[in-house]
Design a protein around this motif. Structure first.
Motif, short mmCIF file in Angstrom:
data_model
loop_
_atom_site.label_atom_id
_atom_site.label_comp_id
_atom_site.label_asym_id
_atom_site.label_seq_id
_atom_site.Cartn_x
_atom_site.Cartn_y
_atom_site.Cartn_z
N LEU A 131 0.83 -1.21 0.00
CA LEU A 131 0.00 0.00 0.00
C LEU A 131 0.87 1.26 0.00
N LYS A 132 1.95 1.24 0.76
CA LYS A 132 2.87 2.38 0.75
C LYS A 132 3.48 2.57 -0.64
N SER A 133 3.82 1.47 -1.29
CA SER A 133 4.42 1.54 -2.62
C SER A 133 3.43 2.06 -3.66
N ALA A 134 2.14 1.81 -3.45
CA ALA A 134 1.12 2.23 -4.41
C ALA A 134 0.83 3.72 -4.32
N GLY A 135 1.25 4.37 -3.24
CA GLY A 135 1.02 5.81 -3.10
C GLY A 135 -0.43 6.17 -2.91
N ASN A 145 24.25 -5.88 -11.22
CA ASN A 145 25.01 -7.06 -10.78
C ASN A 145 24.22 -8.35 -11.03
N ASP A 146 23.56 -8.40 -12.20
CA ASP A 146 22.79 -9.57 -12.62
C ASP A 146 21.58 -9.85 -11.72
N LYS A 147 21.13 -8.85 -11.00
CA LYS A 147 19.91 -8.98 -10.19
C LYS A 147 18.90 -7.96 -10.68
N TYR A 148 17.63 -8.37 -10.72
CA TYR A 148 16.60 -7.38 -11.00
C TYR A 148 16.59 -6.35 -9.88
N PHE A 149 16.21 -5.13 -10.23
CA PHE A 149 16.33 -4.02 -9.28
C PHE A 149 15.63 -4.31 -7.96
N TRP A 150 14.45 -4.94 -8.01
CA TRP A 150 13.71 -5.19 -6.78
C TRP A 150 14.34 -6.29 -5.93
N GLU A 151 15.24 -7.07 -6.56
CA GLU A 151 15.96 -8.08 -5.79
C GLU A 151 17.14 -7.47 -5.03
N VAL A 152 17.61 -6.34 -5.50
CA VAL A 152 18.70 -5.64 -4.81
C VAL A 152 18.19 -4.99 -3.53
N ASP A 153 17.03 -4.35 -3.63
CA ASP A 153 16.46 -3.67 -2.46
C ASP A 153 14.95 -3.64 -2.63
N ARG A 154 14.22 -4.20 -1.66
CA ARG A 154 12.76 -4.28 -1.78
C ARG A 154 12.11 -2.90 -1.79
N GLN A 155 12.81 -1.90 -1.21
CA GLN A 155 12.25 -0.54 -1.22
C GLN A 155 12.13 0.01 -2.64
N TYR A 156 12.69 -0.70 -3.60
CA TYR A 156 12.60 -0.26 -5.00
C TYR A 156 11.15 0.01 -5.40
N TRP A 157 10.22 -0.83 -4.92
CA TRP A 157 8.82 -0.66 -5.31
C TRP A 157 8.25 0.66 -4.77
N GLN A 158 8.79 1.17 -3.66
CA GLN A 158 8.22 2.39 -3.06
C GLN A 158 8.54 3.64 -3.86
N ARG A 159 9.52 3.56 -4.75
CA ARG A 159 9.83 4.72 -5.59
C ARG A 159 8.72 4.98 -6.59
N HIS A 160 7.79 4.02 -6.73
CA HIS A 160 6.70 4.18 -7.69
C HIS A 160 5.43 4.75 -7.05
N SER A 161 5.56 5.31 -5.85
CA SER A 161 4.39 5.94 -5.23
C SER A 161 4.09 7.29 -5.86
N LEU A 162 5.02 7.83 -6.65
CA LEU A 162 4.80 9.04 -7.44
C LEU A 162 4.96 8.70 -8.92
N LYS A 163 4.44 9.56 -9.77
CA LYS A 163 4.64 9.37 -11.21
C LYS A 163 6.13 9.46 -11.53
N PRO A 164 6.61 8.66 -12.47
CA PRO A 164 8.00 8.77 -12.90
C PRO A 164 8.24 10.10 -13.60
N GLY A 165 9.50 10.52 -13.63
CA GLY A 165 9.82 11.84 -14.16
C GLY A 165 10.71 11.82 -15.38
N LEU A 166 10.63 12.90 -16.14
CA LEU A 166 11.53 13.11 -17.27
C LEU A 166 12.95 13.34 -16.77
#
Length: 467
Positions: free
Chosen positions: A226-230, A391-412
């Motif tokens: 829910l936090k990641s969904a913003g 390092n041959d890992k998907y971004f969310w495998e490096v750090d689970r907080q990766y999903w929380q960066r999507h609580s806002l619209k992505p930027g140019l």
């Protein structure tokens, strides 16, 4: 953690979730707020014009209208902050009327205080101003009553969308809420499958309040999602310190208590300001840069006859997919739709014109169209392709907080980019440095910061890591 295999990232047809067909009440509310603002301004001026006619014998006598114009900005400032243009005001006309009258009286008191110290009280007729205020109060109260009646008639009295996700917890039959089964829709909060997160994001889209009822062992995962969904999200009953709760809500009719675990990074006013900023900058940039965009498009077409634009699926707000536009910079037969291979220095896939537009960041300019469409913002975390790795890992495998960066619209552009975190992500720190900047930006957003990032972006359009 559920491991995501490369095969899961291949484009597949996923049956749309029927329950996502929820009307955007937020858009209706925003339109209503704007119309209400315009109506208030018109009624304000009309009230003072009639007051002048009644007392002075002249409709819209200049001094009366000056008084109205002096009062309006102060009234709007107070009304915007005291809930006069909020959700509750659309359904509870007594609440709305009280807030409107309070804002009017405070504005009048402040103007009178200012006029006293500037010795301009004698420039205005006290009787006309008093009558104008009385007429304005009557008009504002009447309008609030009419708005509440229209909301009841046109929207059935519903001003917010409620969603209850049943994931095996206690029953939560909230009146007027849409109830869905997590099991039936294949929703797993512990999963890192981007396609599942995309389905969940579409389900949560346009929802104003989401309540999760689930077993104790799944509550922490749902809180994270829910936090990641913003969005504004609640979970039925759990000790606050485990979930990072920010509030408690009690539903008396159900005798149930929920913990508020997510409220979204930006409030309504901030979202409006950010969207207006996006529209103003993107619209102006497209007009000013249109000769450059046309010239680049022509050069790309002339070089090899391939498509001008490269359209790639990226992760956007709420972990939903969207199609991002770029000028094509690689040979048509060597395009990488999944983004599995980062572009290297002297990459043989890059065309001659492609090398130039990548070095100067001109290849990113078509994303101004994404901004106008509402998929992106001018400033925000940069969107990544599904196959991106460090390092041959998907971004969310490096750090689970990766999903929380999507609580806002992505930027140019974004805070990470102006700090120099660009280019390939060969090591895990290349991602974590960007992620830290993205989360810092989300936590401390302001329109002044957006302006500052845009100005700093101009200075780093050409970068050593841009290739």
């Amino acid at each position: 953690m559920n491991r995501v295999t490369p095969q899961m990232l291949d484009p597949v047809e996923i049956e749309p979730v029927e329950s996502t067909a929820v009307p955007s009440l937020e858009r209706r509310r925003l339109r209503t707020y704007m119309l209400l603002l315009l109506a208030d301004a018109a009624l304000f001026n009309l009230s003072f014009a009639l007051a002048a006619l009644l007392w002075e014998g002249f409709f819209a006598e200049p001094r009366a209208m000056i008084a109205a114009q002096a009062l309006l900005p102060i009234y709007f400032t107070i009304a915007l902050y005291n809930g006069n243009y909020g959700v509750q005001a659309l359904s509870d006309w007594l609440f709305a009327a009280r807030k409107a009258v309070v804002a009017l009286l405070v504005a009048a008191a402040l103007i009178n205080f200012l006029a006293f110290y500037t010795k301009t009280n004698d420039d205005f007729s006290r009787v006309v101003v008093t009558i104008g205020l009385a007429f304005s109060a009557l008009a504002l109260v009447t309008l609030r009553r009419l708005v509440a009646m229209l909301v009841e008639r046109r929207w059935g009295g519903q001003v917010i969308n409620h969603l209850v996700i049943d994931d095996g917890g206690k029953s939560f039959p909230l009146a007027g809420a849409q109830v869905v089964s997590a099991a039936r829709l294949g929703l797993d909060p512990a999963s890192h499958d981007p396609y599942m997160l995309d389905r969940l994001g579409k389900l949560l889209r346009n929802q104003d309040r989401v309540v999760i009822s689930c077993p104790r062992e799944r509550r922490q995962d749902w809180a994270f999602v829910l936090k990641s969904a913003g969005i504004y999200g609640e979970i039925v009953h759990e000790p606050a310190h485990n979930l990072g709760a920010v509030g408690v809500h009690h539903y008396e009719e159900l005798d149930r208590t929920t913990l508020v675990v997510a409220i979204g990074p930006l409030g309504l006013r901030s979202r409006i300001i950010k969207r207006l900023f996006d529209l103003a900058v993107a619209g102006t940039a497209l007009l000013v840069l249109s000769p450059l965009l046309l010239a680049v498009a022509l050069l790309i077409k002339l070089e090899d006859g391939g498509p001008v634009l490269f359209v790639q699926r990226r992760l956007g707000r709420g972990n939903q997919f969207f199609d991002m536009f770029k000028f094509r910079s690689m040979q048509p037969e060597k395009l990488d739709p999944q983004g599995a291979q980062s572009t290297a220095r002297d990459d043989d896939r890059v065309t001659r014109i492609g090398a130039f537009i990548r070095r100067t960041s001109i290849d990113e300019l078509p994303q101004l169209i994404n901004v106008l469409m509402g998929d992106m913002s001018i400033v925000g975390p940069r969107p990544h392709a599904l196959g991106s790795r460090a390092n041959d890992k998907y971004f969310w495998e490096v750090d689970r907080q990766y999903w929380q960066r999507h609580s806002l619209k992505p930027g140019l552009t974004g805070l990470a980019q102006v700090r120099g975190h660009r280019g390939a992500t060969e090591e895990e720190k290349d991602l974590t440095e960007r992620l830290q900047s993205d989360l810092e930006y989300i936590a401390g957003w302001s329109v002044l910061r957006d302006i500052g990032i845009v100005l700093r972006t101009v200075m780093v359009l050409r970068h050593d890591n841009a290739y």
